[in-house]
Design a protein around this motif. Structure first.
Motif, PDB file in Angstrom:
ATOM      1  N   THR A  64     -23.136 -16.375   3.880  1.00  0.00           N
ATOM      2  CA  THR A  64     -22.772 -15.169   4.638  1.00  0.00           C
ATOM      3  C   THR A  64     -21.267 -14.935   4.619  1.00  0.00           C
ATOM      4  N   LEU A  65     -20.483 -16.003   4.764  1.00  0.00           N
ATOM      5  CA  LEU A  65     -19.027 -15.863   4.703  1.00  0.00           C
ATOM      6  C   LEU A  65     -18.599 -15.302   3.352  1.00  0.00           C
ATOM      7  N   LEU A  66     -19.232 -15.768   2.279  1.00  0.00           N
ATOM      8  CA  LEU A  66     -18.888 -15.283   0.936  1.00  0.00           C
ATOM      9  C   LEU A  66     -19.208 -13.794   0.793  1.00  0.00           C
ATOM     10  N   ILE A  67     -20.341 -13.375   1.355  1.00  0.00           N
ATOM     11  CA  ILE A  67     -20.723 -11.956   1.301  1.00  0.00           C
ATOM     12  C   ILE A  67     -19.767 -11.111   2.140  1.00  0.00           C
ATOM     13  N   LEU A  68     -19.496 -11.572   3.369  1.00  0.00           N
ATOM     14  CA  LEU A  68     -18.626 -10.815   4.275  1.00  0.00           C
ATOM     15  C   LEU A  68     -17.217 -10.669   3.704  1.00  0.00           C
ATOM     16  N   ASN A  69     -16.772 -11.632   2.915  1.00  0.00           N
ATOM     17  CA  ASN A  69     -15.418 -11.594   2.369  1.00  0.00           C
ATOM     18  C   ASN A  69     -15.197 -10.396   1.447  1.00  0.00           C
ATOM     19  N   VAL A  70     -16.272  -9.909   0.816  1.00  0.00           N
ATOM     20  CA  VAL A  70     -16.122  -8.784  -0.122  1.00  0.00           C
ATOM     21  C   VAL A  70     -16.688  -7.478   0.433  1.00  0.00           C
ATOM     22  N   ALA A  71     -17.403  -7.537   1.568  1.00  0.00           N
ATOM     23  CA  ALA A  71     -18.118  -6.350   2.065  1.00  0.00           C
ATOM     24  C   ALA A  71     -17.180  -5.184   2.359  1.00  0.00           C
ATOM     25  N   LEU A  72     -16.083  -5.457   3.041  1.00  0.00           N
ATOM     26  CA  LEU A  72     -15.202  -4.376   3.495  1.00  0.00           C
ATOM     27  C   LEU A  72     -14.333  -3.811   2.374  1.00  0.00           C
ATOM     28  N   THR A  73     -14.231  -4.532   1.267  1.00  0.00           N
ATOM     29  CA  THR A  73     -13.317  -4.108   0.205  1.00  0.00           C
ATOM     30  C   THR A  73     -13.737  -2.793  -0.429  1.00  0.00           C
ATOM     31  N   ILE A  74     -15.048  -2.527  -0.472  1.00  0.00           N
ATOM     32  CA  ILE A  74     -15.509  -1.286  -1.109  1.00  0.00           C
ATOM     33  C   ILE A  74     -14.981  -0.054  -0.369  1.00  0.00           C
ATOM     34  N   PRO A  75     -15.246   0.117   0.948  1.00  0.00           N
ATOM     35  CA  PRO A  75     -14.650   1.281   1.636  1.00  0.00           C
ATOM     36  C   PRO A  75     -13.138   1.158   1.774  1.00  0.00           C
ATOM     37  N   ALA A  76     -12.625  -0.079   1.879  1.00  0.00           N
ATOM     38  CA  ALA A  76     -11.180  -0.262   2.065  1.00  0.00           C
ATOM     39  C   ALA A  76     -10.388   0.288   0.883  1.00  0.00           C
ATOM     40  N   ARG A  77     -10.912   0.122  -0.329  1.00  0.00           N
ATOM     41  CA  ARG A  77     -10.182   0.622  -1.502  1.00  0.00           C
ATOM     42  C   ARG A  77     -10.065   2.143  -1.470  1.00  0.00           C
ATOM     43  N   MET A  78     -11.092   2.819  -0.962  1.00  0.00           N
ATOM     44  CA  MET A  78     -11.023   4.276  -0.828  1.00  0.00           C
ATOM     45  C   MET A  78      -9.991   4.670   0.231  1.00  0.00           C
ATOM     46  N   ILE A  79     -10.028   3.985   1.371  1.00  0.00           N
ATOM     47  CA  ILE A  79      -9.102   4.300   2.472  1.00  0.00           C
ATOM     48  C   ILE A  79      -7.655   4.011   2.065  1.00  0.00           C
ATOM     49  N   ILE A  80      -7.431   2.831   1.471  1.00  0.00           N
ATOM     50  CA  ILE A  80      -6.074   2.455   1.061  1.00  0.00           C
ATOM     51  C   ILE A  80      -5.552   3.398  -0.010  1.00  0.00           C
ATOM     52  N   GLY A  81      -6.445   3.862  -0.909  1.00  0.00           N
ATOM     53  CA  GLY A  81      -6.021   4.835  -1.924  1.00  0.00           C
ATOM     54  C   GLY A  81      -5.491   6.114  -1.300  1.00  0.00           C
ATOM     55  N   MET A  82      -6.191   6.609  -0.274  1.00  0.00           N
ATOM     56  CA  MET A  82      -5.735   7.829   0.426  1.00  0.00           C
ATOM     57  C   MET A  82      -4.406   7.599   1.136  1.00  0.00           C
ATOM     58  N   LEU A  83      -4.282   6.456   1.816  1.00  0.00           N
ATOM     59  CA  LEU A  83      -3.039   6.157   2.541  1.00  0.00           C
ATOM     60  C   LEU A  83      -1.866   6.004   1.584  1.00  0.00           C
ATOM     61  N   THR A  84      -2.126   5.428   0.413  1.00  0.00           N
ATOM     62  CA  THR A  84      -1.069   5.267  -0.589  1.00  0.00           C
ATOM     63  C   THR A  84      -0.577   6.621  -1.059  1.00  0.00           C
ATOM     64  N   ASP A  85      -1.508   7.523  -1.365  1.00  0.00           N
ATOM     65  CA  ASP A  85      -1.106   8.864  -1.823  1.00  0.00           C
ATOM     66  C   ASP A  85      -0.322   9.604  -0.749  1.00  0.00           C
ATOM     67  N   LYS A  86      -0.675   9.403   0.516  1.00  0.00           N
ATOM     68  CA  LYS A  86      -0.017  10.138   1.604  1.00  0.00           C
ATOM     69  C   LYS A  86       1.319   9.522   2.019  1.00  0.00           C
ATOM     70  N   TYR A  87       1.353   8.180   2.167  1.00  0.00           N
ATOM     71  CA  TYR A  87       2.541   7.536   2.738  1.00  0.00           C
ATOM     72  C   TYR A  87       3.402   6.784   1.717  1.00  0.00           C
ATOM     73  N   GLY A  88       2.909   6.670   0.492  1.00  0.00           N
ATOM     74  CA  GLY A  88       3.680   5.993  -0.540  1.00  0.00           C
ATOM     75  C   GLY A  88       3.325   4.520  -0.641  1.00  0.00           C
TER      76      GLY A  88
END
Length: 497
Positions: A64-88
Motif C-alpha cells: 500500500t505504501l508503494l502504491i500511495l507513493n505514486v498515486a498523487l503524482t498523476i494529478p500533481a503533474r497537471m496542477i504543477i504544470g499550470m502553476l509553473t506556466d502562471k508563476y514561473g
C-alpha cells in the motif's frame, strides 16, 4: 510583428556541458533540483525492510505504501504544470522543494502505518517536479539545442532515485540503531529544504530581456479548435482511470486495505472531479466554438495527444520494469536478492546516457524520424525480453535488458525534445499532461503484471509500443515558429525548427 530569441548565450556555439555559465549553469542547477525531487520521492524504497520492521508493517501495508507513493503524482503533474506556466519555474520549483521536505519529516517521525501512509501519499506531489524544469530549460535554450538540454535534464535528474538507493542505506548505517532509517529520510528533507533556497537565489525564469509568456486563463488547458476541445476531454479519461485502478488495487478485490464503501466513495469522487474539470475546461475554451483564434495563434492538440501515448509506452514501461526487474532476475535465475538488485540496476543506470542521447539525436536528425526508430527499437527490445528464461546465460539477459532500456529511455528523451515546441505559454501544462501519462502507463503495466506471467507482461508492453508507432505516424515534425503575444500587443515568433 517582432521576433525574439529565448536563450542565453551564443546560438552559434556548441552546447558545452562542462561549462557553468549562462544557460548551461541554469541547466545544471535545474537538473539538480529534479534530481533531489527523485532522491526524496523514492527515499523509502532502499530502506523499506528496515521501515517495515520498525513500524511492524504487514506485506499488504508495504504494498500500500508503494502504491500511495505514486498515486498523487498523476494529478500533481497537471496542477504543477499550470502553476509553473502562471508563476514561473523559479518560484514553483523552489516552493515545491520546500513544501516537499515536510512529508519527509512526517514520514521520518511516523510511529504507525497511518502516519506513514499519509506522508507517502503527500510525497507523490514532489514527483511532479519534473514538469517544472521542462519549462525552465525551454526558456533558456534554442530549438537546435533543446532536445539535448531536455535529455540531460531528464536523464541526469532521474538518476536521483538510483543515487538514493546507493547512499541512503549507508546514511542509515552511519547513524545506526533501529532509527537509522528515520535519520536518512530526514536528511533528504533537510537537503531539499536547503536547495530550495539555493535554487531561488541562483536562477531566473528567462534570460535577461526575454519575456515569460503566461497562459491567458488558468484552471484548465487552453485549446484552439472545437475538435481539440473534445480530444482534450478524451485524453483526460485515462488519468482518472489510472486513479480508479489504484483504488481498485486497495479495495477488497486487491490488497483489501479499503472497504467496499470507501472504494466506491473514491470512484464517485473521481467521477465528480472529472465532471468539474469538464465544466472548467468548457468555461475556459467555449470561445473556440464561436470565435476561434487566428491561424497564427493556433496549435494542434493532436500533437499533445500523440506525445501522451508515446510517453505512456516509454516512461510508463520504464517505471514498471524498474519496479519488477529485481524480482524477475531473482526468480528466473535463482540469484540472491542483493545480486538480483545489482544486476537489475543496470537498466536504470542507462538513463545517464540514454535520455540525453535521445534528445541529441532529435536535435541532429529530426524529432519524428528519431522517435520512429526508437519506438520500433523499444518494441523489438521488449519482444526480446519476453524470451528471456532460465536457460539464458545471465550476462546475455542483462545485455538484452540494457539494450532495451536504451531505446526506452532514449525514446522518453526524444518525446520531451518535442514537448516544449508545441505552445510556449502552455509548456508546463503540456509537460504535466505528458508526464502524467508516464505514471498512467506505470499503473497500467504493473496491474497487467499482477495478472499475467513475466513473459506476457513484456509482450503487452511490446504490443503497446507497436500501437504507439502507428499513432506516431500522425505526428507532425515541428517547423517554422510558435507565435505568442507580447505585453505591448505585438506578436513574437519563437523558432521551433
Amino acid at each position: 510583428m517582432s521576433t525574439r530569441s529565448n536563450t542565453g548565450g551564443n546560438h552559434t556555439e556548441s552546447l558545452n556541458l562542462l561549462s557553468f555559465r549562462g544557460n548551461v549553469k541554469v541547466l545544471h542547477l535545474t537538473w539538480l533540483a529534479f534530481f533531489l525531487c527523485f532522491f526524496t520521492w523514492f527515499s523509502h524504497a532502499p530502506l523499506m525492510m528496515a521501515i517495515a520492521e520498525s513500524l511492524s508493517l504487514t506485506p499488504d501495508q508495504v504494498k500500500t505504501l508503494l502504491i500511495l507513493n505514486v498515486a498523487l503524482t498523476i494529478p500533481a503533474r497537471m496542477i504543477i504544470g499550470m502553476l509553473t506556466d502562471k508563476y514561473g519555474p523559479r518560484l514553483t520549483f523552489s516552493v515545491l522543494l520546500a513544501v516537499g521536505s515536510l512529508p519527509c519529516f512526517v514520514f521520518a517521525l511516523a510511529d504507525n502505518f497511518v502516519q506513514a501512509a499519509i506522508a507517502r501519499f503527500l510525497m507523490g506531489f514532489i514527483g511532479a517536479g519534473f514538469v517544472i524544469g521542462i519549462r525552465m530549460v525551454s526558456e533558456w535554450f534554442p530549438a537546435r539545442h533543446l532536445g539535448t538540454a531536455e535529455g540531460v535534464y531528464g536523464g541526469w535528474g532521474n538518476f536521483g532515485s538510483a543515487v538514493g538507493a546507493i547512499c541512503l542505506p549507508a546514511i542509515a548505517l552511519l547513524f545506526g540503531g533501529e532509527d537509522g532509517w528515520r535519520y536518512a529520510i530526514g536528511v533528504t528533507g533537510v537537503i531539499a529544504l536547503i536547495y530550495s533556497v539555493i535554487y531561488y537565489n541562483s536562477v531566473t525564469d528567462t534570460p535577461k530581456g526575454a519575456t515569460y509568456f503566461k497562459p491567458k486563463k488558468i484552471g484548465a488547458m487552453e485549446v484552439t479548435s472545437a475538435g481539440d476541445f473534445f480530444l482534450l476531454l478524451l485524453m483526460k479519461l485515462p488519468m482518472y482511470g489510472a486513479l480508479a485502478l489504484l483504488a481498485w488495487k486497495l479495495s477488497p478485490a486487491g490488497v483489501g486495505l479499503l472497504s467496499e464503501f470507501w472504494t466506491w466513495a473514491i470512484y464517485s469522487a473521481l467521477t465528480g472531479l472529472y465532471l468539474l474539470e469538464l465544466k472548467k475546461t468548457w468555461s475556459i475554451n467555449r470561445e473556440v466554438f464561436s470565435s476561434p483564434p487566428a491561424p497564427i495563434h493556433r496549435y494542434k492538440f493532436k500533437q499533445v495527444a500523440i506525445l501522451n501515448v508515446l510517453y505512456f509506452a516509454t516512461f510508463g514501461s520504464e517505471l514498471a520494469v524498474i519496479s519488477m526487474l529485481p524480482l524477475f532476475f531473482f526468480e528466473t535465475f535463482t540469484l540472491d536478492p542483493v545480486k538480483a538488485g545489482l544486476v537489475a540496476s543496470a537498466y536504470s543506470f542507462m538513463n545517464l546516457v540514454s535520455r540525453p542521447t535521445g534528445g541529441l539525436l532529435s536535435d541532429k536528425y529530426g524529432r519524428k524520424p528519431v522517435l520512429m526508430i526508437l519506438v520500433a527499437g523499444l518494441a523489438c527490445g521488449y519482444l526480446l525480453m519476453s524470451q528471456i528464461g532460465a536457460s539464458w546465460p545471465l550476462y546475455l539477459a542483462v545485455a538484452a535488458a540494457m539494450a532495451c532500456s536504451f531505446f526506452v529511455q532514449a525514446g522518453a528523451g526524444a518525446v520531451f525534445a518535442v514537448v516544449p515546441l508545441v505552445k510556449r505559454r502552455l509548456t508546463g501544462q503540456v509537460a504535466g499532461m505528458t508526464g502524467a501519462y508516464g505514471n498512467v502507463g506505470a499503473v497500467f503495466f504493473l496491474t497487467v503484471l499482477s495478472l499475467v506471467s513475466y513473459q506476457t507482461f513484456f509482450l503487452v508492453i511490446a504490443g503497446t509500443a507497436v500501437f504507439s508507432f502507428v499513432i506516431l505516424l500522425l505526428l507532425e515534425e515541428p517547423e517554422g515558429h510558435m507565435a505568442e503575444v507580447m505585453p505591448d500587443g505585438s506578436v513574437s515568433l519563437i523558432d521551433v525548427a
